[in-house]
Design a protein around this motif. Structure first.
Motif, PDB file in Angstrom:
ATOM      1  N   LYS A  25       0.845  -1.190   0.000  1.00 44.06           N
ATOM      2  CA  LYS A  25       0.000   0.000   0.000  1.00 44.06           C
ATOM      3  C   LYS A  25       0.888   1.250   0.000  1.00 44.06           C
ATOM      4  N   TYR A  26       0.827   2.003  -1.105  1.00 46.03           N
ATOM      5  CA  TYR A  26       1.582   3.250  -1.168  1.00 46.03           C
ATOM      6  C   TYR A  26       0.980   4.288  -0.225  1.00 46.03           C
ATOM      7  N   LEU A  32       5.201   9.734  -8.203  1.00 47.26           N
ATOM      8  CA  LEU A  32       5.164   8.666  -9.202  1.00 47.26           C
ATOM      9  C   LEU A  32       6.551   8.078  -9.442  1.00 47.26           C
ATOM     10  N   PHE A  35       8.253   4.690  -7.395  1.00 50.06           N
ATOM     11  CA  PHE A  35       7.645   3.362  -7.511  1.00 50.06           C
ATOM     12  C   PHE A  35       8.601   2.319  -6.941  1.00 50.06           C
ATOM     13  N   VAL A  42       3.103   3.467  -8.711  1.00 50.46           N
ATOM     14  CA  VAL A  42       2.377   4.155  -7.636  1.00 50.46           C
ATOM     15  C   VAL A  42       0.908   4.325  -8.022  1.00 50.46           C
ATOM     16  N   ARG A  43       0.020   3.960  -7.105  1.00 49.69           N
ATOM     17  CA  ARG A  43      -1.416   4.133  -7.296  1.00 49.69           C
ATOM     18  C   ARG A  43      -2.098   4.125  -5.937  1.00 49.69           C
ATOM     19  N   GLU A  44      -3.339   4.582  -5.893  1.00 46.98           N
ATOM     20  CA  GLU A  44      -4.079   4.619  -4.633  1.00 46.98           C
ATOM     21  C   GLU A  44      -4.496   3.222  -4.188  1.00 46.98           C
ATOM     22  N   GLU A  45      -4.927   2.403  -5.135  1.00 47.36           N
ATOM     23  CA  GLU A  45      -5.388   1.054  -4.796  1.00 47.36           C
ATOM     24  C   GLU A  45      -4.212   0.176  -4.390  1.00 47.36           C
ATOM     25  N   TRP A  47      -1.677  -2.942  -4.021  1.00 46.08           N
ATOM     26  CA  TRP A  47      -1.267  -4.087  -4.835  1.00 46.08           C
ATOM     27  C   TRP A  47      -1.353  -5.343  -3.969  1.00 46.08           C
TER      28      TRP A  47
END
Length: 444
Positions: A25-26, A32, A35, A42-45, A47
């Protein structure tokens, strides 16, 4: 257990287990450019990865000898999972990503090592084992005895707590199955290095031939991890123990997708030189963890300098091992036209260029082969491994230069005869591949 994930000392994400999944979780506001992996931008959701730890985080976990030492020394701090092992060793390792228990800064206190002294000392198995124990708490993969160290000769100024500084060198030793591995790898690497056609990891051999000191290429001049590093095994979503499973074609497809179009030509040639060298020197241990990408951003992704080139055929236990990665559906040292076809159809390297590359490598093997023989005259202990190295290179030249085995293409015959070397010993019948567990099922 929750682990902190850092990029060059900056906290960017949390890593933890949630029921039967592992989660990355970032943190909010992560840039960005920070990563963790090319496969996990990088993303909100979050992995998620089922059952086992993400392949990326497993790529530098200790294996073999070093793993055994860590279990002996730090067993009370482990709960039997890769997550706890990563929390123990991940604060100092290869690449710009470091992992620590939640709230702990990356890096560990690492006593400087007198590299020059070690290169000149007699590196007995007992002495090297003690060094491995002293420097064991680092994230570095591989089955032979090795560790990371910083050279005491580097007069470094304090950089402050937020800055992670690690060792400049990877120190590799020998074991009973691979005596004088430092001698073997040093001269094997030199076959490609002296051509100056692709980057090759810089290394030094100890005077007794037992130890190899490899300069790290992921750190800057101050020892700060500067490059991200991801091996093809992780990019394919495979755990380390399946590093022999992929094909060369799969490795290329997994790595090329992250390279810019402007870099593809040079990267095709880079892989081509790497593959051909393995065939010439008979290195059966080029697996998916020994082909890797490195980068400072998504704009400069390319292959790392070539590393871990060893003439495995020089050791009886591994002398019958085929290439580590299949090509054209086959694992054989006599690929016929399939290797040339791969170069033409996949790497866009025409037959004339392929033939020229083969000749350059063979001529280099002859030049270095003479140096190997000369070195063995000065140190009788190296004679056996030297003999089997040059015999292996002769075999490699013969089968690459001709679709049919042709003795006239054996470039070291005269030198071998003049040195008084007998023929190679019969390989052990097991036919093992270096690093492959005897407990694993046979490869499909």
């Amino acid at each position: 257990m929750i682990l902190d994930v850092h990029i060059s000392g900056r906290l960017v994400a949390k890593l933890y287990r949630e029921r039967d999944e592992y989660v990355l979780k970032y943190l909010p506001g992560t840039e960005l450019a920070d990563f963790v992996s090319l496969t996990m931008p990088v993303r909100e959701e979050p992995w998620r990865w089922p059952r086992d730890l993400f392949p990326f985080f497993r790529q530098n976990l200790p294996e073999g000898y070093l793993l055994g030492v860590i279990r002996e020394e730090f067993g009370a701090m482990l709960d039997g999972t890769d997550l706890s092992l990563l929390g123990l060793v991940g604060g100092t390792g290869i690449g710009r990503v470091s992992i620590t228990p939640e709230g702990v800064q990356p890096g560990i206190d690492m006593d400087p090592l007198e590299i020059t002294h070690m290169l000149q000392a007699e590196n007995t198995a007992e002495h090297f084992a003690e060094l491995v124990r002293q420097y064991a708490r680092v994230a570095i993969s591989g089955v032979v005895p090795k560790f990371i160290a910083k050279d005491a000769s580097h007069n470094q100024q304090p950089l402050g707590k937020p800055t992670l500084r690690t060792g400049f060198h990877i120190i590799k030793g020998s074991d009973d199955n691979t005596p004088f591995l430092g001698f073997n790898e040093f001269y094997t690497m030199h076959v490609l290095e002296r051509l100056n056609v692709v980057p090759v990891a810089t290394c030094q051999m100890s005077e007794d031939g037992r130890v190899l000191v490899v300069d790290r290429f992921d750190v800057d001049e101050q020892g700060i991890p500067h490059y991200g590093l991801e091996d093809a095994c992780g990019l394919l979503g495979l755990p380390p123990h399946e590093k022999y499973r992929p094909t060369v074609e799969q490795v290329w497809n997994a790595t090329r997708s992250y390279m810019g179009a402007d870099r593809l030509r040079e990267q095709r040639e880079h892989l081509g030189w790497h593959l051909l060298t393995n065939y010439v020197v008979r290195n059966a241990d080029c697996h998916a963890k020994n082909i890797a990408l490195y980068y400072t951003s998504q704009a400069d992704v390319g292959f790392t300098p070539v590393y871990d080139l060893v003439t495995t055929q020089a050791y009886p236990r591994f002398a019958a091992s085929p290439p580590g990665l299949s090509l054209g559906g086959r694992q054989t040292w006599t690929p016929g036209r399939s290797l040339e076809t791969f170069f033409k159809s996949v790497l866009s390297i025409p037959p004339a260029q392929y033939a020229a590359m083969v000749e350059q490598l063979c001529q280099s093997a002859v030049e270095v082969g003479h140096k190997v023989i000369e070195a063995s005259k000065n140190e009788p202990a190296w004679r056996d491994v030297a003999k089997h190295m040059v015999h292996a290179w002769n075999d490699g030249m013969e089968t690459l230069r001709s679709a049919k085995a042709a003795p006239q293409f054996r470039g070291l015959d005269n030198a071998i005869a003049e040195a008084g070397f007998s023929g190679p010993r019969k390989p052990e019948s097991r036919g093992e591949v270096v690093g492959r567990s005897e407990l694993l099922a046979k490869k499909r």
